[in-house]
Design an enzyme around this catalytic site. Structure first.
Site, mmCIF file in Angstrom:
data_model
loop_
_atom_site.group_PDB
_atom_site.id
_atom_site.type_symbol
_atom_site.label_atom_id
_atom_site.label_comp_id
_atom_site.label_asym_id
_atom_site.label_seq_id
_atom_site.Cartn_x
_atom_site.Cartn_y
_atom_site.Cartn_z
ATOM 1 N N GLY A 40 0.812 -1.220 0.000
ATOM 2 C CA GLY A 40 0.000 0.000 0.000
ATOM 3 C C GLY A 40 0.840 1.262 0.000
ATOM 4 O O GLY A 40 0.537 2.237 -0.695
ATOM 5 N N CYS A 41 1.916 1.254 0.768
ATOM 6 C CA CYS A 41 2.775 2.432 0.864
ATOM 7 C C CYS A 41 3.513 2.684 -0.444
ATOM 8 O O CYS A 41 3.739 3.834 -0.820
ATOM 9 C CB CYS A 41 3.759 2.266 2.019
ATOM 10 S SG CYS A 41 2.897 2.104 3.609
#
Length: 154
Positions: A40-41
Protein backbone atom coordinates in the site's frame (compact mmCIF):
# COMPACT_ATOMS: atom_id res chain seq x y z
CA UNK A 1 -11.06 20.03 12.31
CA UNK A 2 -8.65 21.16 14.99
CA UNK A 3 -5.90 23.50 13.90
CA UNK A 4 -2.50 21.87 13.58
CA UNK A 5 0.51 24.15 13.34
CA UNK A 6 3.61 23.12 11.42
CA UNK A 7 6.41 22.46 13.90
CA UNK A 8 9.40 24.80 13.61
CA UNK A 9 12.04 22.04 13.75
CA UNK A 10 14.45 20.32 11.39
CA UNK A 11 13.72 16.76 10.29
CA UNK A 12 16.00 14.35 8.41
CA UNK A 13 14.97 13.51 4.83
CA UNK A 14 16.25 11.53 1.88
CA UNK A 15 18.25 14.58 0.74
CA UNK A 16 19.24 16.35 3.97
CA UNK A 17 17.22 18.25 6.55
CA UNK A 18 13.95 20.12 6.16
CA UNK A 19 11.99 22.58 8.30
CA UNK A 20 8.31 22.48 7.35
CA UNK A 21 7.81 26.13 8.35
CA UNK A 22 10.38 27.18 5.74
CA UNK A 23 8.85 25.46 2.70
CA UNK A 24 8.96 27.85 -0.25
CA UNK A 25 5.75 26.72 -1.98
CA UNK A 26 2.38 28.23 -1.00
CA UNK A 27 0.82 24.79 -0.58
CA UNK A 28 2.11 21.73 1.25
CA UNK A 29 0.81 18.17 1.25
CA UNK A 30 2.16 16.01 4.09
CA UNK A 31 1.18 12.38 4.07
CA UNK A 32 1.93 9.79 6.74
CA UNK A 33 2.31 6.13 5.85
CA UNK A 34 3.20 3.00 7.86
CA UNK A 35 6.31 1.53 6.20
CA UNK A 36 8.59 1.82 3.16
CA UNK A 37 8.41 -0.89 0.49
CA UNK A 38 5.11 -2.41 1.65
CA UNK A 39 2.39 -2.82 -1.00
CA UNK A 40 0.00 0.00 0.00
CA UNK A 41 2.77 2.43 0.86
CA UNK A 42 4.51 1.75 -2.44
CA UNK A 43 1.27 2.40 -4.37
CA UNK A 44 0.79 5.68 -2.51
CA UNK A 45 4.39 6.90 -2.95
CA UNK A 46 4.45 5.97 -6.64
CA UNK A 47 1.07 7.68 -7.22
CA UNK A 48 2.26 10.91 -5.55
CA UNK A 49 5.46 10.71 -7.63
CA UNK A 50 3.49 10.23 -10.87
CA UNK A 51 1.43 13.33 -10.04
CA UNK A 52 4.31 15.35 -8.59
CA UNK A 53 4.68 17.56 -11.68
CA UNK A 54 0.96 18.45 -11.48
CA UNK A 55 1.31 19.27 -7.77
CA UNK A 56 4.37 21.42 -8.60
CA UNK A 57 2.33 23.32 -11.23
CA UNK A 58 -0.08 24.16 -8.40
CA UNK A 59 2.84 25.52 -6.29
CA UNK A 60 2.53 22.52 -3.97
CA UNK A 61 5.25 20.42 -2.36
CA UNK A 62 4.45 16.81 -1.42
CA UNK A 63 6.29 15.21 1.50
CA UNK A 64 5.88 11.69 2.86
CA UNK A 65 6.55 10.77 6.50
CA UNK A 66 7.13 7.42 8.18
CA UNK A 67 9.16 6.03 11.07
CA UNK A 68 11.64 4.36 8.69
CA UNK A 69 15.30 5.39 8.74
CA UNK A 70 16.80 7.80 6.21
CA UNK A 71 18.70 4.82 4.73
CA UNK A 72 15.44 2.87 4.28
CA UNK A 73 13.89 5.98 2.65
CA UNK A 74 16.86 6.33 0.30
CA UNK A 75 16.60 2.66 -0.73
CA UNK A 76 12.81 3.01 -1.22
CA UNK A 77 13.32 6.22 -3.25
CA UNK A 78 15.97 4.63 -5.47
CA UNK A 79 14.03 1.40 -6.01
CA UNK A 80 10.76 3.18 -6.91
CA UNK A 81 12.31 6.26 -8.62
CA UNK A 82 10.44 8.54 -6.22
CA UNK A 83 10.60 12.30 -6.78
CA UNK A 84 8.94 13.29 -3.52
CA UNK A 85 10.81 14.06 -0.31
CA UNK A 86 10.51 11.55 2.55
CA UNK A 87 10.99 12.49 6.19
CA UNK A 88 12.40 9.96 8.65
CA UNK A 89 10.44 10.36 11.89
CA UNK A 90 12.08 7.62 13.97
CA UNK A 91 11.42 9.56 17.20
CA UNK A 92 7.72 9.97 16.22
CA UNK A 93 7.88 13.75 16.74
CA UNK A 94 5.76 14.53 13.65
CA UNK A 95 3.61 11.42 14.12
CA UNK A 96 2.64 12.53 17.62
CA UNK A 97 2.27 16.17 16.56
CA UNK A 98 -0.26 15.14 13.88
CA UNK A 99 -1.80 12.41 16.09
CA UNK A 100 -1.36 9.60 13.56
CA UNK A 101 -0.03 6.88 15.89
CA UNK A 102 -2.97 4.55 16.51
CA UNK A 103 -3.49 1.13 18.00
CA UNK A 104 -3.83 -1.46 15.23
CA UNK A 105 -4.52 -5.16 15.08
CA UNK A 106 -1.62 -6.92 13.33
CA UNK A 107 -2.30 -10.63 12.89
CA UNK A 108 -4.28 -10.76 16.14
CA UNK A 109 -1.75 -8.72 18.14
CA UNK A 110 -2.39 -5.11 19.18
CA UNK A 111 0.45 -2.80 18.10
CA UNK A 112 0.91 0.94 17.69
CA UNK A 113 1.50 2.11 14.14
CA UNK A 114 0.94 4.98 11.76
CA UNK A 115 -2.61 5.44 10.55
CA UNK A 116 -2.39 6.49 6.90
CA UNK A 117 -3.26 10.21 6.98
CA UNK A 118 -2.78 13.27 4.76
CA UNK A 119 -2.82 17.01 5.48
CA UNK A 120 -3.02 19.98 3.11
CA UNK A 121 -1.57 23.30 4.28
CA UNK A 122 -1.88 26.68 2.60
CA UNK A 123 0.76 29.21 3.68
CA UNK A 124 1.29 27.23 6.89
CA UNK A 125 -2.41 26.91 7.77
CA UNK A 126 -4.14 23.52 7.79
CA UNK A 127 -7.01 23.60 5.26
CA UNK A 128 -7.88 19.89 4.82
CA UNK A 129 -7.10 16.59 6.48
CA UNK A 130 -7.74 12.97 5.63
CA UNK A 131 -7.73 10.15 8.21
CA UNK A 132 -7.88 6.38 7.69
CA UNK A 133 -6.82 6.79 4.07
CA UNK A 134 -6.91 3.96 1.53
CA UNK A 135 -3.74 4.08 -0.57
CA UNK A 136 -5.19 3.33 -4.01
CA UNK A 137 -6.50 6.49 -5.70
CA UNK A 138 -5.65 8.75 -2.76
CA UNK A 139 -3.04 10.90 -4.54
CA UNK A 140 -5.57 11.61 -7.32
CA UNK A 141 -8.19 12.60 -4.71
CA UNK A 142 -5.74 14.95 -2.98
CA UNK A 143 -4.85 16.56 -6.32
CA UNK A 144 -8.53 17.04 -7.21
CA UNK A 145 -9.28 18.52 -3.77
CA UNK A 146 -6.23 20.80 -4.01
CA UNK A 147 -7.47 22.15 -7.34
CA UNK A 148 -10.90 22.76 -5.80
CA UNK A 149 -9.35 24.48 -2.76
CA UNK A 150 -7.29 26.73 -5.01
CA UNK A 151 -10.38 27.55 -7.08
CA UNK A 152 -12.21 28.42 -3.86
CA UNK A 153 -14.91 25.82 -4.36
CA UNK A 154 -14.23 23.88 -1.14
Amino acid sequence: MKSIQLPDSNFPTTTGEINLTQIQSDWLVIYFYPKDSTPGCTVQAVDFTCLNAQFAELNTQVIGVSRDSVKAHQNFTAKQNLTIELISDKEEVLCKHFDVIKEKNMYGKMVFGIERSTFIFHQGKLVKEYRKVKAAGHAEQVLADLKALQAGSI
